[in-house]
Motif scaffolding. Structure first.
Motif, PDB file in Angstrom:
ATOM      1  N   GLY A 126      30.552   5.032 -39.667  1.00  0.00           N
ATOM      2  CA  GLY A 126      30.706   5.644 -38.351  1.00  0.00           C
ATOM      3  C   GLY A 126      32.114   5.464 -37.816  1.00  0.00           C
ATOM      4  N   SER A 129      34.598   7.912 -39.415  1.00  0.00           N
ATOM      5  CA  SER A 129      34.020   9.254 -39.512  1.00  0.00           C
ATOM      6  C   SER A 129      35.098  10.328 -39.658  1.00  0.00           C
ATOM      7  CB  SER A 129      33.132   9.540 -38.308  1.00  0.00           C
ATOM      8  OG  SER A 129      33.887   9.479 -37.123  1.00  0.00           O
ATOM      9  N   ARG A 133      35.327  12.763 -42.716  1.00  0.00           N
ATOM     10  CA  ARG A 133      35.218  14.195 -42.470  1.00  0.00           C
ATOM     11  C   ARG A 133      36.348  14.909 -43.200  1.00  0.00           C
ATOM     12  NH1 ARG A 133      34.732  13.759 -37.034  1.00  0.00           N
ATOM     13  NH2 ARG A 133      32.491  13.461 -37.050  1.00  0.00           N
ATOM     14  N   TRP A 138      31.634  13.282 -44.890  1.00  0.00           N
ATOM     15  CA  TRP A 138      30.915  12.927 -43.670  1.00  0.00           C
ATOM     16  C   TRP A 138      29.484  13.444 -43.678  1.00  0.00           C
ATOM     17  CZ3 TRP A 138      30.387   9.400 -40.428  1.00  0.00           C
ATOM     18  CH2 TRP A 138      29.732   9.590 -39.232  1.00  0.00           C
ATOM     19  N   LYS A 142      26.852  10.856 -42.518  1.00  0.00           N
ATOM     20  CA  LYS A 142      26.335  11.173 -41.192  1.00  0.00           C
ATOM     21  C   LYS A 142      24.866  10.756 -41.067  1.00  0.00           C
ATOM     22  CE  LYS A 142      25.828  15.108 -38.202  1.00  0.00           C
ATOM     23  NZ  LYS A 142      25.356  16.447 -38.205  1.00  0.00           N
ATOM     24  N   THR A 224      17.736   3.315 -37.482  1.00  0.00           N
ATOM     25  CA  THR A 224      17.114   4.577 -37.054  1.00  0.00           C
ATOM     26  C   THR A 224      16.304   5.321 -38.118  1.00  0.00           C
ATOM     27  OG1 THR A 224      18.852   6.205 -37.573  1.00  0.00           O
ATOM     28  CG2 THR A 224      19.096   4.972 -35.535  1.00  0.00           C
TER      29      THR A 224
ATOM     30  N   VAL C 161      14.826  13.410 -33.568  1.00  0.00           N
ATOM     31  CA  VAL C 161      15.010  12.357 -32.564  1.00  0.00           C
ATOM     32  C   VAL C 161      15.315  11.040 -33.270  1.00  0.00           C
ATOM     33  CG1 VAL C 161      13.896  11.064 -30.725  1.00  0.00           C
ATOM     34  CG2 VAL C 161      13.466  13.508 -30.958  1.00  0.00           C
ATOM     35  N   LYS C 162      16.423  10.400 -32.884  1.00  0.00           N
ATOM     36  CA  LYS C 162      16.782   9.091 -33.455  1.00  0.00           C
ATOM     37  C   LYS C 162      16.700   8.051 -32.342  1.00  0.00           C
ATOM     38  CE  LYS C 162      18.512  10.397 -37.494  1.00  0.00           C
ATOM     39  NZ  LYS C 162      18.530   9.713 -38.753  1.00  0.00           N
ATOM     40  N   LEU C 163      16.131   6.894 -32.682  1.00  0.00           N
ATOM     41  CA  LEU C 163      15.976   5.865 -31.655  1.00  0.00           C
ATOM     42  C   LEU C 163      16.745   4.609 -32.027  1.00  0.00           C
ATOM     43  CD1 LEU C 163      12.205   6.329 -30.861  1.00  0.00           C
ATOM     44  CD2 LEU C 163      14.180   7.420 -29.813  1.00  0.00           C
ATOM     45  N   GLU C 169      24.492   1.527 -29.212  1.00  0.00           N
ATOM     46  CA  GLU C 169      24.455   2.028 -30.586  1.00  0.00           C
ATOM     47  C   GLU C 169      24.298   3.544 -30.594  1.00  0.00           C
ATOM     48  OE1 GLU C 169      21.676  -0.417 -33.104  1.00  0.00           O
ATOM     49  OE2 GLU C 169      21.683  -1.577 -31.262  1.00  0.00           O
ATOM     50  N   ASP C 173      27.009   6.316 -32.089  1.00  0.00           N
ATOM     51  CA  ASP C 173      26.690   7.351 -33.065  1.00  0.00           C
ATOM     52  C   ASP C 173      26.969   8.750 -32.527  1.00  0.00           C
ATOM     53  OD1 ASP C 173      26.162   5.924 -35.285  1.00  0.00           O
ATOM     54  OD2 ASP C 173      24.005   6.308 -35.359  1.00  0.00           O
ATOM     55  N   ALA C 176      30.699   9.005 -33.048  1.00  0.00           N
ATOM     56  CA  ALA C 176      31.034   9.167 -34.464  1.00  0.00           C
ATOM     57  C   ALA C 176      30.645  10.549 -34.979  1.00  0.00           C
ATOM     58  CB  ALA C 176      30.336   8.090 -35.293  1.00  0.00           C
ATOM     59  N   GLY C 177      29.751  11.225 -34.263  1.00  0.00           N
ATOM     60  CA  GLY C 177      29.327  12.552 -34.697  1.00  0.00           C
ATOM     61  C   GLY C 177      28.017  12.563 -35.454  1.00  0.00           C
ATOM     62  N   ARG C 178      27.305  11.430 -35.451  1.00  0.00           N
ATOM     63  CA  ARG C 178      26.006  11.418 -36.113  1.00  0.00           C
ATOM     64  C   ARG C 178      24.953  12.109 -35.258  1.00  0.00           C
ATOM     65  NH1 ARG C 178      26.788   5.850 -38.250  1.00  0.00           N
ATOM     66  NH2 ARG C 178      27.092   6.118 -40.477  1.00  0.00           N
ATOM     67  N   ASP C 180      24.122  14.907 -32.018  1.00  0.00           N
ATOM     68  CA  ASP C 180      24.665  16.010 -31.238  1.00  0.00           C
ATOM     69  C   ASP C 180      24.616  15.683 -29.757  1.00  0.00           C
ATOM     70  OD1 ASP C 180      25.151  17.880 -33.421  1.00  0.00           O
ATOM     71  OD2 ASP C 180      22.976  17.798 -33.680  1.00  0.00           O
TER      72      ASP C 180
END
Lengths: 278, 243, 260
Positions: A126, A129, A133, A138, A142, A224, C161-163, C169, C173, C176-178, C180
């Motif tokens: 991260g 990134s 990219r 990435w 990602k 996650t 959905v990410k939790l 955290e 993310d 970082a672009g993980r 949207d």
């Protein structure tokens, strides 16, 4: 009242074939149960019958998570296995860059917690990134799923390399000499004579590694990924009900027991030729 | 170069750096490992005794215990002990006393119990293997000398047992050291957790997690040296006999 | 004889009565909070707990003439730990929702702020309906009303959905672009977006979200169901600090706008 010196007398006396067949059936039945947990939702019907609303609501998530866990473990064991081969070979060089590198790799991955490795890859990626990219990687980093898969593969590669190196070392020297006497080149002898024997020796430790990986894969939930553990934690957090952890425990135990028995089955099949007839 | 310098400065002691926080976390990691060890060893020994020379029920219990705690993910065991254990204690207390004084299962104790149970499941197998190293002849000999069962255990079995078990236990210790990191998930500020907090503030995950990994490696190295030393000491009698 | 029986009965009555009376005096109140939710509650570099929640709790304890002891607890385990009596009250920006009311009791609200989405400044999204976010990945902190909202209304519409364990955290993310986007409390997001460099990547998007079914009636203090007296004392103290201006002073210390 007489006490026998060995109360746990070996059960094999009852007849080998009868024994083996029940064991095989149990292994296959367990594997079928695990598959059915992922593919169908019969437990929901039982939950409905028992009137357990929480189970009915969250079991599908757990089943989905079980599928993710199985995928993660299966893919990383295979990828790790491929990577372990060059690592194990490099360990046989006495000195040189490759050998030092392989040693350092194995030492690092076996000496640090899988959770820390997962954090390192996931959050480290991260941080970089933009760089990633730039070089088009990435898309891979990602996704938490891919990061975890990568970490697990790298981790199990180190353990599998040690298993394989040990097994290769355990092949008697005579095998090398015999291959040499037959005029086989070293690489051919290695692939055709030594490696197959090493794999047989390594089967049991490999089985243990698969089980350790199943247990270790639970750390994916921390970044996650909704694996079995992730789905369990979600359900427990939403319902404030600790019973969810117990369902997960049952599923994990079932899974580990299945692997153990199926592995025994495979091992017996592959070592048939080595068994002595009484 | 400036970048490296600024990174090193993040590890400084005191209010601006994270060196002291991470050191404190390392101390908790080591303390947890050391606190778990005797508990796990004793429990493992008892389970091994149950499996080796207990009655039918004891053996069944021992085997079940081993299967369960070697089969469950350590993280799950930890969460069950941490969340479920608290509830269990309360319900037991409620049965015994009216208005009970709350007993707290804090993260350290939960970690110690959970890791100790996992450790004992594995170490019971190590002890079981070590029991087999002690030949029946020795037991018969001590019987013939008129030693009671307990004395046989103390004078004949135990001194050899721990030497046979040592390599296996040493291996389990190295695994335990790594598994302590799981307690970071239940908010115990161990090495990994402290690192995590530092990352949250400094936004330097790669550097800090790498440092954490290196500290775990150093702990493993120190352990290996210590284990080597203990093994030599344990086998001192053997060497003399062989010479 | 009758005297002896009477005496014994009185003794029993006294012994049984004494216990609950003693328990009802709240001289020390142990307060659980998360410590990772700036600006409401967070740990400074000396590991001291700080923030709006902490200051409010201290003001309330002052009014109640009780000693406050704070302890940090992971968000996921914050209600289980209250029920397990690790502490007596949660002052951690916990929204009063029906789901939680089944587990614990809440005082009156002590602040109420809406939820909002945040997204990347470059390449982010503009509409925040479940349909518009189809195929996107959105994050939230686990065990929060925001997580439940996303899980229930967005997941079924094809939104991933990410939790996360902490809001930090999820924010990292997003940067970082993980992710949207993230859904969180608007004030918490404001702190991240407007103060410091980390949030420069991102901006608010969409309107305030106040769906009472999910977001409840504001943040309250949670206590165990059996501690009705503690709840009453908190409510009384809360009314007092609002009346005497203490609340407004604390509000101003943290926010340029009223959050009540």
């Amino acid at each position: 009242m007489t006490t026998t010196p060995h109360p746990e007398a070996p059960p094999t006396a009852s007849g080998f074939f009868g024994e083996a067949r029940t064991g095989d059936l149990v292994a296959l039945a367990l594997a079928a149960v695990i598959a059915s947990l992922v593919l169908s939702d019969w437990p929901v019907a039982i939950g409905t019958w028992l009137g357990n609303d929480i189970f009915v609501r969250y079991w599908p998530r757990l089943a989905e998570g079980l599928g993710v866990t199985l995928q993660l473990v299966a893919i990383s064991i295979v990828l790790g296995g491929l990577l372990s081969l060059p690592l194990a070979l490099a360990r046989f060089r006495n000195r040189g860059f490759a050998s030092t590198l392989a040693y350092g790799y194995v030492y690092f991955f076996r000496g640090t917690p899988l959770l820390a490795q997962t954090f390192l890859v996931y959050y480290g990626a991260g941080e970089f990134s933009d760089t990633l990219r730039g070089i088009g990687l990435w898309g891979f980093f990602k996704e938490a799923y891919w990061c975890v898969l990568l970490t697990f593969s790298l981790n199990t590669a180190a353990y599998q390399a040690e298993i394989l190196a040990g097994a290769i070392r355990a092949v008697p020297r005579g095998q090398w000499e015999a291959a040499h006497a037959l005029g086989l080149s070293k690489p051919v002898a290695f692939v055709k004579i030594i490696l197959p024997q090493a794999f047989v020796t390594a089967l049991r430790p490999y089985g243990n590694e698969v089980i350790l990986m199943i247990k270790g894969s639970a750390v994916a939930s921390v970044v996650t990924v909704f694996d079995l553990m992730g789905a369990t934690r979600l359900a427990a957090n939403r319902t404030f009900d600790e019973q969810v952890y117990l369902w997960a425990a049952v599923v994990y135990l079932l899974l580990v027991e299945t692997i153990r028995r199926v592995w025994d089955l495979i091992e017996r099949g592959l070592t048939r030729h080595l068994r002595r007839r009484a | 170069m400036d970048r490296i310098e600024s990174l090193i400065q993040l590890l400084a002691w005191g209010p601006n750096g994270w060196g002291d926080e991470i050191a404190a976390g390392t101390a908790i990691t080591v303390a947890l490992g050391i606190a778990t060890l005797p508990f796990g060893l004793l429990l493992g020994f008892l389970i091994a005794l149950a499996k080796h020379s207990g009655g039918r029920t004891a053996r069944m219990f021992g085997n079940l215990y081993t299967t369960v705690f070697r089969g469950l993910p350590e993280l799950l065991t930890l969460l069950i002990i941490y969340y479920g254990g608290q509830r269990l204690i309360q319900e037991v207390q409620a049965l015994l006393v009216e208005d009970p004084e709350p007993i707290e299962v804090n993260a350290f104790v939960a970690g110690m119990v959970a890791l100790g149970m996992v450790f004992s499941a594995y170490s019971s197998e190590v002890f079981l293997g070590a029991f087999k190293g002690i030949t029946i002849g020795q037991i018969e000999a001590s019987r013939a000398l008129g030693l009671s069962r307990l004395l046989t255990l103390r004078l004949v079995v135990l001194p050899q047992l721990w030497r046979f078990a040592l390599p296996g236990i040493a291996n389990l210790w190295l695994i335990l050291l790594k598994e302590t990191s799981l307690v970071s998930v239940i908010a115990l500020p161990d090495l990994l957790r402290s690192t995590f907090i530092a990352v949250g503030v400094t936004k330097e995950p790669f550097f800090f997690f790498l440092v954490a990994c290196l500290i775990y490696l150093v702990l493993a190295m120190i352990s290996s040296i210590g284990i080597g030393w203990i093994e030599r000491w344990a086998n001192r009698g053997e060497r003399r006999a062989g010479a | 004889m009758r005297f002896v029986i009477g005496l014994a009965a009185a003794a029993v009555a006294l012994a049984t009565a004494a216990m609950p009376v003693a328990a009802k005096e709240w001289k020390t109140i142990r307060i659980g909070t998360e410590g990772a939710y700036p600006p409401f509650n967070f740990q400074d570099s000396n590991k001291e707990l700080q923030g709006f929640d902490i200051d409010i709790a201290k003001a309330l304890c002052d009014k109640m003439k009780a000693k406050c002891e704070f302890m940090a607890q992971d968000w996921d385990g914050i209600i289980p730990a209250l029920k397990a009596k690790k502490y007596d009250a949660i002052v951690a920006s916990m929204s009063i929702t029906e789901e939680r009311k089944k587990q614990v009791d809440f005082t009156d609200k002590y602040y109420q702020t809406p939820a909002r989405f945040a997204t990347k400044k470059v390449g982010g999204f503009t509409a925040v309906t479940p349909e518009a976010l189809k195929g996107k990945t959105v994050g939230a902190q686990s065990s929060t009303i925001h997580a439940n909202y996303l899980e229930d209304l967005y997941k079924s519409k094809g939104v991933t959905v990410k939790l996360y364990g902490t809001q930090d955290e999820a924010n990292a993310d997003l940067a970082a672009g993980r992710l949207d986007g993230v859904l969180a409390d608007s004030v918490v997001l404001y702190e991240w977006l407007e103060k410091g460099d980390a949030g420069k990547c991102c901006q608010f998007v969409g309107p305030d979200i106040k769906d009472v079914k999910y977001f409840g009636e504001g943040a309250g203090i949670a206590v165990r169901k059996e501690d009705k007296d503690l709840k009453q004392q908190f409510n009384k103290a809360l009314a007092e600090i609002i009346k005497d201006g203490t609340y407004e002073k604390l509000n101003k210390k943290y926010f340029p706008f009223s959050i009540y």
